[in-house]
Design a protein around this motif. Structure first.
Motif, mmCIF file in Angstrom:
data_model
loop_
_atom_site.group_PDB
_atom_site.id
_atom_site.type_symbol
_atom_site.label_atom_id
_atom_site.label_comp_id
_atom_site.label_asym_id
_atom_site.label_seq_id
_atom_site.Cartn_x
_atom_site.Cartn_y
_atom_site.Cartn_z
ATOM 1 N N LEU A 20 20.188 -13.017 -30.251
ATOM 2 C CA LEU A 20 20.665 -13.886 -31.232
ATOM 3 C C LEU A 20 20.699 -15.297 -30.787
ATOM 4 O O LEU A 20 20.267 -16.116 -31.229
ATOM 5 N N VAL A 21 21.575 -15.433 -29.674
ATOM 6 C CA VAL A 21 21.737 -16.560 -29.092
ATOM 7 C C VAL A 21 20.715 -17.366 -28.410
ATOM 8 O O VAL A 21 20.318 -18.568 -28.688
ATOM 9 N N SER A 22 19.983 -16.390 -27.725
ATOM 10 C CA SER A 22 18.748 -16.978 -27.166
ATOM 11 C C SER A 22 17.548 -17.540 -28.349
ATOM 12 O O SER A 22 17.094 -18.406 -28.261
ATOM 13 N N ARG A 23 17.744 -16.762 -29.463
ATOM 14 C CA ARG A 23 16.705 -17.179 -30.526
ATOM 15 C C ARG A 23 17.145 -18.565 -31.076
ATOM 16 O O ARG A 23 16.162 -19.326 -31.795
ATOM 17 N N HIS A 24 18.288 -19.006 -31.109
ATOM 18 C CA HIS A 24 18.670 -20.262 -31.508
ATOM 19 C C HIS A 24 18.864 -21.241 -30.658
ATOM 20 O O HIS A 24 19.653 -22.028 -30.643
ATOM 21 N N ALA A 25 18.406 -21.164 -29.304
ATOM 22 C CA ALA A 25 18.603 -21.998 -28.096
ATOM 23 C C ALA A 25 18.160 -23.383 -28.613
ATOM 24 O O ALA A 25 18.807 -24.462 -28.071
ATOM 25 N N GLY A 114 28.263 -15.547 -55.161
ATOM 26 C CA GLY A 114 27.687 -16.033 -54.005
ATOM 27 C C GLY A 114 28.206 -15.960 -52.560
ATOM 28 O O GLY A 114 29.502 -15.833 -52.620
ATOM 29 N N GLU A 115 27.577 -16.166 -51.582
ATOM 30 C CA GLU A 115 28.107 -16.351 -50.230
ATOM 31 C C GLU A 115 27.446 -17.543 -49.577
ATOM 32 O O GLU A 115 26.273 -17.901 -49.653
ATOM 33 N N PHE A 116 28.069 -18.009 -48.647
ATOM 34 C CA PHE A 116 27.902 -19.338 -48.186
ATOM 35 C C PHE A 116 28.327 -19.326 -46.523
ATOM 36 O O PHE A 116 29.474 -19.043 -46.383
ATOM 37 N N PHE A 117 27.460 -19.921 -45.788
ATOM 38 C CA PHE A 117 27.913 -19.941 -44.240
ATOM 39 C C PHE A 117 27.237 -21.558 -43.871
ATOM 40 O O PHE A 117 25.867 -21.739 -44.089
ATOM 41 N N SER A 118 28.113 -22.294 -43.382
ATOM 42 C CA SER A 118 27.499 -23.601 -42.546
ATOM 43 C C SER A 118 27.700 -23.762 -41.180
ATOM 44 O O SER A 118 28.723 -23.363 -40.816
ATOM 45 N N VAL A 119 27.138 -24.538 -40.547
ATOM 46 C CA VAL A 119 27.116 -25.047 -39.182
ATOM 47 C C VAL A 119 26.913 -26.283 -39.060
ATOM 48 O O VAL A 119 25.909 -27.050 -39.513
ATOM 49 N N TYR A 120 28.084 -27.235 -38.564
ATOM 50 C CA TYR A 120 28.099 -28.591 -38.495
ATOM 51 C C TYR A 120 28.180 -29.087 -37.226
ATOM 52 O O TYR A 120 28.980 -28.574 -36.466
ATOM 53 N N ALA A 121 27.463 -30.005 -36.683
ATOM 54 C CA ALA A 121 27.709 -30.720 -35.473
ATOM 55 C C ALA A 121 27.267 -32.234 -35.702
ATOM 56 O O ALA A 121 26.373 -32.493 -36.457
ATOM 57 N N LEU A 179 26.080 -16.692 -35.022
ATOM 58 C CA LEU A 179 27.366 -16.144 -35.730
ATOM 59 C C LEU A 179 26.533 -16.248 -37.433
ATOM 60 O O LEU A 179 27.038 -15.326 -38.223
ATOM 61 N N MET A 180 26.025 -17.281 -38.023
ATOM 62 C CA MET A 180 25.599 -17.384 -39.258
ATOM 63 C C MET A 180 24.416 -16.378 -39.344
ATOM 64 O O MET A 180 24.656 -15.627 -40.571
ATOM 65 N N GLU A 181 23.338 -16.234 -38.503
ATOM 66 C CA GLU A 181 22.689 -14.977 -38.789
ATOM 67 C C GLU A 181 23.286 -13.536 -38.928
ATOM 68 O O GLU A 181 22.995 -12.989 -39.604
ATOM 69 N N HIS A 182 24.240 -13.346 -37.920
ATOM 70 C CA HIS A 182 24.908 -12.046 -37.815
ATOM 71 C C HIS A 182 25.538 -11.802 -39.254
ATOM 72 O O HIS A 182 25.495 -10.693 -39.755
ATOM 73 N N THR A 183 26.288 -13.023 -39.689
ATOM 74 C CA THR A 183 27.103 -12.761 -40.915
ATOM 75 C C THR A 183 26.163 -12.659 -42.199
ATOM 76 O O THR A 183 26.534 -11.926 -42.963
ATOM 77 N N MET A 184 25.368 -13.570 -42.290
ATOM 78 C CA MET A 184 24.388 -13.631 -43.437
ATOM 79 C C MET A 184 23.154 -12.840 -43.575
ATOM 80 O O MET A 184 22.739 -12.588 -44.652
ATOM 81 N N GLY A 185 22.911 -12.329 -42.263
ATOM 82 C CA GLY A 185 21.600 -11.655 -42.510
ATOM 83 C C GLY A 185 20.413 -12.496 -42.453
ATOM 84 O O GLY A 185 19.284 -12.067 -42.851
ATOM 85 N N ALA A 186 20.385 -13.833 -42.192
ATOM 86 C CA ALA A 186 19.464 -14.593 -42.463
ATOM 87 C C ALA A 186 19.577 -15.768 -41.353
ATOM 88 O O ALA A 186 20.822 -16.183 -41.014
ATOM 89 N N ALA A 187 18.332 -16.319 -40.962
ATOM 90 C CA ALA A 187 18.462 -17.446 -39.857
ATOM 91 C C ALA A 187 17.836 -18.645 -40.401
ATOM 92 O O ALA A 187 16.991 -18.732 -41.305
ATOM 93 N N VAL A 188 18.169 -19.914 -39.838
ATOM 94 C CA VAL A 188 17.182 -21.128 -40.074
ATOM 95 C C VAL A 188 16.305 -21.090 -38.944
ATOM 96 O O VAL A 188 16.407 -21.080 -37.641
ATOM 97 N N ASP A 189 14.933 -21.074 -39.500
ATOM 98 C CA ASP A 189 13.738 -21.011 -38.620
ATOM 99 C C ASP A 189 13.630 -22.456 -38.119
ATOM 100 O O ASP A 189 13.796 -23.709 -38.927
#
Length: 218
Positions: A20-25, A114-121, A179-189
């Motif tokens: 998962l980490v490699s996928r989101h490098a 609903g369910e929500f997950f965000s990543v901010y930088a 962690l977002m993908e692991h938690t939500m079961g979906a990734a940001v392409d």
């Protein structure tokens, strides 16, 4: 849309985690240097747009870079754009801004099952990871603080859904996205970063929430 069943906190298998980490490098590359990615389950695009303070009837196609450039051209104005797209059973929201890291937005976007997950930088090396379920924020933290957590007193609080996850400066965004993908079961392409998305102008935060600080509190 029917919301996904709430997920229980579980530590990922080490091999799966590295995958998962490699996928989101890509998220740790120099560009984009400021972003908020949000993944929402149990909501339509229109519902997500409204939760963020946008008008679903006033959208236009824009890429991430086009939206970021328009925002930069309104440097001294409260001008923020949000791109949304449906990906399977989830809605992905992308912005060169910060609305997705506001707890009240997370509450609104996850209300009624609903369910929500965000990543901010951002450009000042500030980070935030946040999760909300059924209108309640059940954890938010700065992952940059956790690499040295063992030597900190007091130790930073970590929500149950992030326990056992290691964060490292050189892969901080990739680990947050994993962690977002692991938690939500979906990734940001990452292809979404160059794809014209349905984009809306957001209501200024001061108009959305007024002078109260409650919107910024978990």
């Amino acid at each position: 849309m029917t919301p996904d069943a709430p997920r229980t906190a579980r530590r990922p298998d080490p091999a799966r985690w590295q995958e998962l980490v490699s996928r989101h490098a890509w998220a740790d590359a120099d560009e984009p240097i400021a972003f908020t990615f949000s993944v929402i389950a149990g909501k339509t695009e229109d519902e997500v747009v409204r939760a963020f303070g946008g008008d679903p009837g006033a959208s236009r196609p824009m890429t991430f870079d086009e939206a970021a450039a328009e925002q930069a051209s309104h440097l001294y104005e409260d001008h923020h754009l949000l791109g949304v797209v449906t990906a399977g059973r989830h809605v992905v929201a992308i912005e060169s801004g910060y609305y997705g890291c506001i707890p009240e937005i997370a509450r609104r976007a996850s209300a009624d099952g609903g369910e929500f997950f965000s990543v901010y930088a951002d450009v000042n090396a500030r980070y935030e990871v946040m999760h909300a379920l059924d209108g309640s924020v059940d954890g938010m933290f700065d992952p940059s603080l956790l690499e040295d957590a063992a030597w900190m007193d007091p130790k930073p609080d970590v929500p149950a859904w992030a326990e056992g996850i290691g964060f490292h400066a050189e892969t901080l965004c990739a680990e947050s996205m994993a962690l977002m993908e692991h938690t939500m079961g979906a990734a940001v392409d990452p292809a979404l970063m160059t794809t014209p998305l349905r984009t809306v102008l957001l209501t200024p935060v001061s108009d959305l929430f007024g002078p109260s600080e409650a919107a910024w509190l978990p």
